[in-house]
Design a protein around this motif. Structure first.
Motif, PDB file in Angstrom:
ATOM      1  N   ASP A 184       0.847  -1.193   0.000  1.00  0.00           N
ATOM      2  CA  ASP A 184       0.000   0.000   0.000  1.00  0.00           C
ATOM      3  C   ASP A 184       0.886   1.248   0.000  1.00  0.00           C
ATOM      4  OD1 ASP A 184      -3.127   0.592   0.667  1.00  0.00           O
ATOM      5  OD2 ASP A 184      -1.849   2.171   1.487  1.00  0.00           O
ATOM      6  N   SER A 185       0.384   2.312  -0.580  1.00  0.00           N
ATOM      7  CA  SER A 185       1.188   3.544  -0.682  1.00  0.00           C
ATOM      8  C   SER A 185       1.277   4.302   0.634  1.00  0.00           C
ATOM      9  CB  SER A 185       0.585   4.467  -1.754  1.00  0.00           C
ATOM     10  OG  SER A 185      -0.755   4.814  -1.416  1.00  0.00           O
ATOM     11  N   ARG A 186       0.385   3.965   1.581  1.00  0.00           N
ATOM     12  CA  ARG A 186       0.362   4.696   2.857  1.00  0.00           C
ATOM     13  C   ARG A 186       1.196   3.956   3.908  1.00  0.00           C
ATOM     14  NH1 ARG A 186      -5.955   4.372   3.135  1.00  0.00           N
ATOM     15  NH2 ARG A 186      -5.342   2.435   2.068  1.00  0.00           N
ATOM     16  N   LYS A 187       2.082   4.704   4.541  1.00  0.00           N
ATOM     17  CA  LYS A 187       2.982   4.116   5.537  1.00  0.00           C
ATOM     18  C   LYS A 187       2.211   3.479   6.688  1.00  0.00           C
ATOM     19  CE  LYS A 187       6.354   5.558   9.013  1.00  0.00           C
ATOM     20  NZ  LYS A 187       7.210   6.660   9.505  1.00  0.00           N
ATOM     21  N   GLU A 188       1.145   4.151   7.159  1.00  0.00           N
ATOM     22  CA  GLU A 188       0.407   3.627   8.308  1.00  0.00           C
ATOM     23  C   GLU A 188      -0.250   2.285   7.994  1.00  0.00           C
ATOM     24  OE1 GLU A 188      -2.209   6.784   6.268  1.00  0.00           O
ATOM     25  OE2 GLU A 188      -0.092   6.481   6.785  1.00  0.00           O
ATOM     26  N   ILE A 189      -0.655   2.076   6.747  1.00  0.00           N
ATOM     27  CA  ILE A 189      -1.235   0.791   6.357  1.00  0.00           C
ATOM     28  C   ILE A 189      -0.148  -0.271   6.248  1.00  0.00           C
ATOM     29  CG2 ILE A 189      -2.505  -0.446   4.572  1.00  0.00           C
ATOM     30  CD1 ILE A 189      -4.192   1.522   6.190  1.00  0.00           C
ATOM     31  N   ARG A 190       0.989   0.103   5.702  1.00  0.00           N
ATOM     32  CA  ARG A 190       2.109  -0.835   5.598  1.00  0.00           C
ATOM     33  C   ARG A 190       2.543  -1.293   6.988  1.00  0.00           C
ATOM     34  NH1 ARG A 190       6.722   1.408   1.812  1.00  0.00           N
ATOM     35  NH2 ARG A 190       7.100  -0.808   1.510  1.00  0.00           N
ATOM     36  N   MET A 191       2.507  -0.389   7.956  1.00  0.00           N
ATOM     37  CA  MET A 191       2.880  -0.741   9.324  1.00  0.00           C
ATOM     38  C   MET A 191       1.917  -1.777   9.906  1.00  0.00           C
ATOM     39  SD  MET A 191       5.300   0.113  11.495  1.00  0.00           S
ATOM     40  CE  MET A 191       5.817   1.815  11.239  1.00  0.00           C
ATOM     41  N   LEU A 192       0.640  -1.702   9.518  1.00  0.00           N
ATOM     42  CA  LEU A 192      -0.351  -2.647  10.038  1.00  0.00           C
ATOM     43  C   LEU A 192      -0.118  -4.063   9.521  1.00  0.00           C
ATOM     44  CD1 LEU A 192      -3.626  -0.514   9.767  1.00  0.00           C
ATOM     45  CD2 LEU A 192      -2.305  -1.034  11.833  1.00  0.00           C
ATOM     46  N   ALA A 193       0.654  -4.199   8.435  1.00  0.00           N
ATOM     47  CA  ALA A 193       0.941  -5.533   7.916  1.00  0.00           C
ATOM     48  C   ALA A 193       1.708  -6.373   8.926  1.00  0.00           C
ATOM     49  CB  ALA A 193       1.737  -5.421   6.613  1.00  0.00           C
ATOM     50  N   ILE A 194       2.460  -5.721   9.812  1.00  0.00           N
ATOM     51  CA  ILE A 194       3.270  -6.477  10.782  1.00  0.00           C
ATOM     52  C   ILE A 194       2.393  -7.223  11.772  1.00  0.00           C
ATOM     53  CG2 ILE A 194       5.013  -6.288  12.600  1.00  0.00           C
ATOM     54  CD1 ILE A 194       6.263  -3.999  11.007  1.00  0.00           C
ATOM     55  N   PRO A 195       1.466  -6.562  12.489  1.00  0.00           N
ATOM     56  CA  PRO A 195       0.596  -7.351  13.377  1.00  0.00           C
ATOM     57  C   PRO A 195      -0.376  -8.240  12.612  1.00  0.00           C
ATOM     58  CG  PRO A 195      -0.090  -5.040  13.349  1.00  0.00           C
ATOM     59  CD  PRO A 195       1.243  -5.111  12.654  1.00  0.00           C
ATOM     60  N   ALA A 196      -0.803  -7.798  11.432  1.00  0.00           N
ATOM     61  CA  ALA A 196      -1.760  -8.596  10.665  1.00  0.00           C
ATOM     62  C   ALA A 196      -1.154  -9.893  10.159  1.00  0.00           C
ATOM     63  CB  ALA A 196      -2.303  -7.774   9.494  1.00  0.00           C
ATOM     64  N   SER A 197       0.169  -9.963  10.100  1.00  0.00           N
ATOM     65  CA  SER A 197       0.845 -11.161   9.577  1.00  0.00           C
ATOM     66  C   SER A 197       1.156 -12.193  10.647  1.00  0.00           C
ATOM     67  CB  SER A 197       2.150 -10.758   8.881  1.00  0.00           C
ATOM     68  OG  SER A 197       3.076 -10.227   9.823  1.00  0.00           O
ATOM     69  N   GLN A 198       0.764 -11.944  11.877  1.00  0.00           N
ATOM     70  CA  GLN A 198       1.136 -12.843  12.975  1.00  0.00           C
ATOM     71  C   GLN A 198       0.519 -14.230  12.857  1.00  0.00           C
ATOM     72  OE1 GLN A 198       0.130 -10.551  16.482  1.00  0.00           O
ATOM     73  NE2 GLN A 198       2.201  -9.724  16.630  1.00  0.00           N
ATOM     74  N   GLY A 199      -0.553 -14.365  12.096  1.00  0.00           N
ATOM     75  CA  GLY A 199      -1.176 -15.673  11.939  1.00  0.00           C
ATOM     76  C   GLY A 199      -0.543 -16.527  10.858  1.00  0.00           C
ATOM     77  N   LEU A 200       0.352 -15.947  10.066  1.00  0.00           N
ATOM     78  CA  LEU A 200       0.994 -16.693   8.989  1.00  0.00           C
ATOM     79  C   LEU A 200       2.091 -17.599   9.534  1.00  0.00           C
ATOM     80  CD1 LEU A 200       1.437 -13.783   6.393  1.00  0.00           C
ATOM     81  CD2 LEU A 200      -0.510 -15.335   6.659  1.00  0.00           C
ATOM     82  N   THR A 201       2.387 -18.673   8.818  1.00  0.00           N
ATOM     83  CA  THR A 201       3.507 -19.512   9.216  1.00  0.00           C
ATOM     84  C   THR A 201       4.793 -18.699   9.066  1.00  0.00           C
ATOM     85  OG1 THR A 201       3.570 -20.385   6.956  1.00  0.00           O
ATOM     86  CG2 THR A 201       2.401 -21.693   8.598  1.00  0.00           C
ATOM     87  N   PRO A 202       5.818 -18.993   9.874  1.00  0.00           N
ATOM     88  CA  PRO A 202       7.013 -18.146   9.891  1.00  0.00           C
ATOM     89  C   PRO A 202       7.633 -17.897   8.525  1.00  0.00           C
ATOM     90  CG  PRO A 202       7.071 -19.661  11.732  1.00  0.00           C
ATOM     91  CD  PRO A 202       5.882 -20.052  10.896  1.00  0.00           C
ATOM     92  N   ARG A 203       7.781 -18.921   7.709  1.00  0.00           N
ATOM     93  CA  ARG A 203       8.436 -18.731   6.415  1.00  0.00           C
ATOM     94  C   ARG A 203       7.648 -17.763   5.538  1.00  0.00           C
ATOM     95  NH1 ARG A 203       7.740 -20.394   1.452  1.00  0.00           N
ATOM     96  NH2 ARG A 203       6.057 -21.807   2.043  1.00  0.00           N
TER      97      ARG A 203
END
Length: 298
Positions: free
Chosen positions: A67-86
Motif C-alpha cells: 500500500d502507498s500509505r505508511k500507516e497501512i504498511r505498518m499494520l501488515a506487521i501485526p496482521a501477519s502474525q497468523g501466517l507460518t514463519p516462512r
C-alpha cells in the motif's frame, strides 16, 4: 438437458470454490476494510480476523505491504502474525526491512527478532552487512533483541569492520543490550570476539554520524505517545536528528553505564588499551558479581 447439467455443474464448482476459498475471500474483505478505517478499535478487529485464518490471509496481508500509505504498511506487521514463519518473513517482514523508511525498517527488524525463528536471525545477520545504511542499521538494531552468541559476534564484527559510522554506532548500542542482562555470566565478557575489548576499541572510533539510534528512537516514540494521550512532557533521548556524534561517544556512554565510572573517548594511538580493557572488566565484575550456579554445601 445438456445445458441444464452444464449449468448445474458450474454451480457446484462455484459452490465448492466458495467453500474451499471462503477464508481467503473473507481475508480480502477484512484487508479492504482495514485499509478504509482510521478507527483503532476497528483496526484491531480486522487484524484479529486476518490472524485467525492463518495462511489463507497471506495474499491479503501482502497487499498491505505494498500500500502507498505508511500507516497501512505498518499494520501488515501485526496482521501477519497468523501466517507460518516462512511465509510471514518472505512476504511481509523481509520486504518491510528493505523499505525506504526508517520506522518501517526498525519495526520489521524488531518483529523478525521477536519471532524467535532461526532463519530470521540468520537473515538479520546477513542484512546487517547491507551496503544500504538504513537497512543495515535496522538489522543491527534488531540483533539487540536476539540473545545468541551468533548475534553478539555479528555485532562485534560490524563495530570492527563496517564502513558506515552510523551502522557501527548502532552495533555498539545493540552490543550493550547483549551485555546488560548477561553480566552475571563470565562468558559475556570473555567470549570470542571479546565484547568488552571491542567496545574499548570503539572508544577511538572518530567516525561521525547524525540521527537517532534504535533505542533513542524508541524512547522518543514512547514520549510522543504519552504526551499525546496524557498531556505530559516526557524527557526524550537527547540528541536531535541533526546533531553530529561519533561512534566513540556512543561506546563511551555504554562503558560508563556498565562500569559506573566516567569513560572518555581515547586517541587512536592510545598505548594502554589493554589495561583499560582489564580495568573496565574489573569495574564491571565489582558492580555485577557473578551469581553462583550451585548451592553452598552443608
Amino acid at each position: 438437458n445438456a445445458r441444464f447439467y452444464l449449468i448445474l455443474a458450474a454451480m457446484v464448482v462455484a459452490f465448492l470454490v466458495v467453500v474451499f476459498q471462503r477464508n481467503s475471500i473473507r481475508a480480502r474483505y477484512w484487508a479492504y476494510q482495514l485499509k478504509q478505517t482510521d478507527d483503532l478499535a476497528d483496526q484491531a478487529y480486522y487484524i484479529a480476523c486476518l490472524t485467525s485464518v492463518g495462511d489463507a490471509a497471506a495474499e491479503s496481508v501482502e497487499s498491505l505491504v505494498w500500500d502507498s500509505r505508511k500507516e497501512i504498511r505498518m499494520l501488515a506487521i501485526p496482521a501477519s502474525q497468523g501466517l507460518t514463519p516462512r511465509i510471514r518473513h518472505e512476504l511481509v517482514l523481509n520486504m518491510l526491512l528493505i523499505a525506504e523508511d526508517d520506522e518501517l525498517q526498525a519495526s520489521a527488524a524488531t518483529a523478525i527478532a521477536l519471532s524467535h525463528w532461526e532463519p530470521g536471525e540468520q537473515f538479520l545477520i546477513a542484512v546487517s552487512q547491507s551496503p544500504t545504511e538504513s537497512t543495515a542499521c535496522a538489522a543491527a538494531g534488531g540483533l539487540s533483541r536476539i540473545d545468541s552468541a551468533a548475534a553478539a559476534d555479528a555485532l562485534c564484527t560490524i563495530v570492527q569492520t563496517n564502513k558506515s559510522p552510523k551502522v557501527r554506532a548502532q552495533a555498539v548500542e545493540s552490543l550493550a543490550a547483549h551485555l546488560q542482562p548477561s553480566l552475571d555470566n563470565g562468558g559475556a565478557i570473555t567470549g570470542k570476539p571479546d565484547a568488552i575489548t571491542v567496545m574499548v576499541q570503539a572508544l577511538s572510533d572518530s567516525g561521525e554520524f547524525s540521527g537517532q539510534l534504535a533505542a533513542e528512537r524508541e524512547i522518543d516514540t514512547v514520549s510522543t505517545v504519552v504526551t499525546a494521550r496524557k498531556g505530559l512532557r516526557v524527557a526524550t533521548s537527547g540528541p536531535s536528528a541533526s546533531a553530529a556524534r561519533t561512534v566513540a561517544s556512543i561506546a563511551a556512554g555504554v562503558l560508563t553505564d556498565l562500569t559506573g565510572e566516567s569513560i572518555e573517548a581515547i586517541p587512536a594511538d592510545f598505548a594502554a588499551q589493554s589495561r583499560l580493557v582489564e580495568r573496565c572488566k574489573s569495574l564491571i565484575a565489582q558492580r555485577h558479581p557473578r551469581i553462583p550456579t550451585t548451592l553452598p554445601g552443608p
